[in-house]
Design a protein around this motif. Structure first.
Motif, short mmCIF file in Angstrom:
data_model
loop_
_atom_site.label_atom_id
_atom_site.label_comp_id
_atom_site.label_asym_id
_atom_site.label_seq_id
_atom_site.Cartn_x
_atom_site.Cartn_y
_atom_site.Cartn_z
N TYR A 184 18.56 24.81 50.44
CA TYR A 184 18.30 23.95 49.29
C TYR A 184 19.57 23.20 48.97
N ASP A 244 11.44 26.19 43.11
CA ASP A 244 10.22 25.37 43.15
C ASP A 244 10.14 24.46 41.93
N ARG A 245 10.45 25.01 40.76
CA ARG A 245 10.42 24.22 39.53
C ARG A 245 11.48 23.12 39.56
N TYR A 264 13.11 31.87 43.77
CA TYR A 264 12.23 30.93 44.44
C TYR A 264 11.30 30.22 43.46
N SER A 265 10.90 30.87 42.40
CA SER A 265 10.14 30.20 41.35
C SER A 265 10.99 29.12 40.69
N ALA A 266 12.25 29.45 40.42
CA ALA A 266 13.17 28.48 39.81
C ALA A 266 13.41 27.31 40.76
N GLY A 320 12.15 36.63 43.85
CA GLY A 320 10.98 35.98 43.27
C GLY A 320 11.35 35.03 42.15
N THR A 321 12.28 35.45 41.32
CA THR A 321 12.76 34.61 40.22
C THR A 321 13.45 33.37 40.76
N THR A 351 19.28 28.75 35.35
CA THR A 351 19.07 27.42 35.93
C THR A 351 20.39 26.71 36.13
#
Length: 120
Positions: A70, A46-47, A42-44, A39-40, A5
């Motif tokens: 972004y 989004d969060r 884009y999940s991050a 995948g990791t 992150t």
């Protein structure tokens, strides 16, 4: 804040990037130690967007595929600054303790028994 992150936020600190650009930048910043999968990432993202730390920027079509950019928000920049300061302080304390350890070891300290073999 977990390292991936932190690195995603750092990758966006100097300007907007599309997903693959973030993946490459994280790998560069971490000297290859951290390799994010799409995948990791884009999940991050989004969060992080839900938390107000990043936002979706412009989109463009490249070779028939949509490329979404972004960018770091002001709230994200503040969180990155806070985390950077915390990591810097922790690293400084670790350095200080390692200097004490090195000084102690060179002065005849044994880590198990203390000075000159006496029980600590």
């Amino acid at each position: 804040m977990r390292e991936p992150t932190f690195l995603v936020l750092a990758a966006l600190a100097d300007g907007p990037r599309h997903g693959y650009g973030v993946i490459r930048e994280v790998e560069t910043i971490s000297n290859g130690r951290v390799r994010l999968r799409a995948g990791t990432l884009y999940s991050a993202l989004d969060r992080l967007a839900a938390d107000g730390l990043v936002r979706r920027g412009r989109e463009e079509a490249v070779a028939g595929r949509l490329r979404r950019y972004y960018e770091l928000t002001d709230h994200g920049a503040a969180a990155l600054e806070d985390q950077t300061a915390r990591l810097r302080a922790n690293a400084a304390e670790a350095d200080r303790r390692l200097r004490v350890r090195r000084a102690g070891l060179s002065g005849g300290l044994d880590s198990a028994t203390g000075p000159a073999g006496a029980l600590a």
